[in-house]
Design a protein around this motif. Sequence first.
Motif, short mmCIF file in Angstrom:
data_model
loop_
_atom_site.label_atom_id
_atom_site.label_comp_id
_atom_site.label_asym_id
_atom_site.label_seq_id
_atom_site.Cartn_x
_atom_site.Cartn_y
_atom_site.Cartn_z
N ASP A 90 0.82 -1.21 0.00
CA ASP A 90 0.00 0.00 0.00
C ASP A 90 0.86 1.26 0.00
O ASP A 90 0.45 2.29 -0.56
CB ASP A 90 -0.96 -0.02 1.18
CG ASP A 90 -2.06 -1.06 1.01
OD1 ASP A 90 -2.18 -1.61 -0.10
OD2 ASP A 90 -2.78 -1.34 1.98
N ARG A 94 0.60 4.12 -2.92
CA ARG A 94 0.47 5.56 -2.65
C ARG A 94 1.46 6.35 -3.48
O ARG A 94 1.12 7.40 -4.06
CB ARG A 94 0.70 5.85 -1.16
CG ARG A 94 0.56 7.33 -0.80
CD ARG A 94 1.16 7.64 0.55
NE ARG A 94 2.56 7.26 0.61
CZ ARG A 94 3.55 7.99 0.09
NH1 ARG A 94 3.29 9.11 -0.54
NH2 ARG A 94 4.80 7.58 0.20
N TYR A 112 -4.63 8.96 -4.79
CA TYR A 112 -3.71 9.12 -3.66
C TYR A 112 -4.46 9.27 -2.35
O TYR A 112 -3.97 8.89 -1.28
CB TYR A 112 -2.75 10.29 -3.90
CG TYR A 112 -3.30 11.66 -3.59
CD1 TYR A 112 -3.27 12.19 -2.31
CD2 TYR A 112 -3.88 12.43 -4.61
CE1 TYR A 112 -3.78 13.45 -2.04
CE2 TYR A 112 -4.39 13.69 -4.34
CZ TYR A 112 -4.34 14.19 -3.06
OH TYR A 112 -4.86 15.43 -2.79
N TYR A 115 -5.05 6.13 -0.43
CA TYR A 115 -3.92 5.57 0.29
C TYR A 115 -3.30 6.53 1.31
O TYR A 115 -2.25 6.22 1.87
CB TYR A 115 -2.85 5.13 -0.71
CG TYR A 115 -3.25 3.93 -1.52
CD1 TYR A 115 -3.24 2.65 -0.97
CD2 TYR A 115 -3.66 4.07 -2.85
CE1 TYR A 115 -3.62 1.55 -1.71
CE2 TYR A 115 -4.04 2.97 -3.60
CZ TYR A 115 -4.02 1.71 -3.02
OH TYR A 115 -4.41 0.60 -3.77
N SER A 116 -3.92 7.66 1.56
CA SER A 116 -3.39 8.60 2.55
C SER A 116 -4.52 9.35 3.22
O SER A 116 -5.58 9.54 2.63
CB SER A 116 -2.40 9.57 1.91
OG SER A 116 -3.02 10.31 0.87
N VAL A 204 -3.12 3.08 5.17
CA VAL A 204 -3.05 4.46 4.71
C VAL A 204 -1.89 5.17 5.40
O VAL A 204 -1.61 4.95 6.58
CB VAL A 204 -4.37 5.22 4.98
CG1 VAL A 204 -5.50 4.65 4.14
CG2 VAL A 204 -4.74 5.19 6.45
#
Length: 219
Positions: A90, A94, A112, A115-116, A204
């Motif tokens: 992961d 990202r 993005y 993943y964040s 994340v």
Amino acid sequence: MNRRPTRLAVLTLTAAAALTLSACGSDDGSKGRDSDRIAGADTEDKASPSTGPSEPGTTGRPKIYLPSDVTYEFQWKKTGDAPKDAVLHDAEQRIRAVDMAIAKQDPLDKGYRFYSEGAAAAESQKYIKEFVDHKARTTGLTRYYNESLTIRDDGTAALVYCEDQSKAFNKFLKTGKTDVTPVTKDSYVVYAGTLRKNDKGVWVTERLISQRGSAKCQP
């Protein structure tokens, strides 16, 4: 005249390339968006699916498409430990997703942000917007290596890794010009991130700091 913001101190950055933008007036003076991006890209910059590792069994993951000249060499080792390998997967996605947002010239791209979260997502948005403001994107090969990963008792993960930007550059969309800069110790960047597994089963990135020229990352 080139404008090169210096990023030598530890900064809160989440961009995949962490490239230092340099822009000439003739390169970033146009208004509006250029066609040199994923949506409606021409043959030279035709988007292709990311060739990352197979994805864990989480539904709803965004498809990542990148220009053919944006490539990576991930030298992160498989640990054989399922949670750790999921963290590495992961974190890699990202990185790719931020470059996709830059190529699409979209600071709010969903990729993005999948993943964040929190500070990491906010800093990614600022960084992507910097490329948009300069009408530029990333190009070339970026290498990731020398990683260390710990999953803490509280369930968060601490990931430290190096990035080699010696073959990665900025490409200006209006002219198609690539800003090929000399390789120095600052072409090598160390990152330290904190990740958390969310309710979708995705690791994340919540926080990420970086430092250029780190002795840990020099070849």
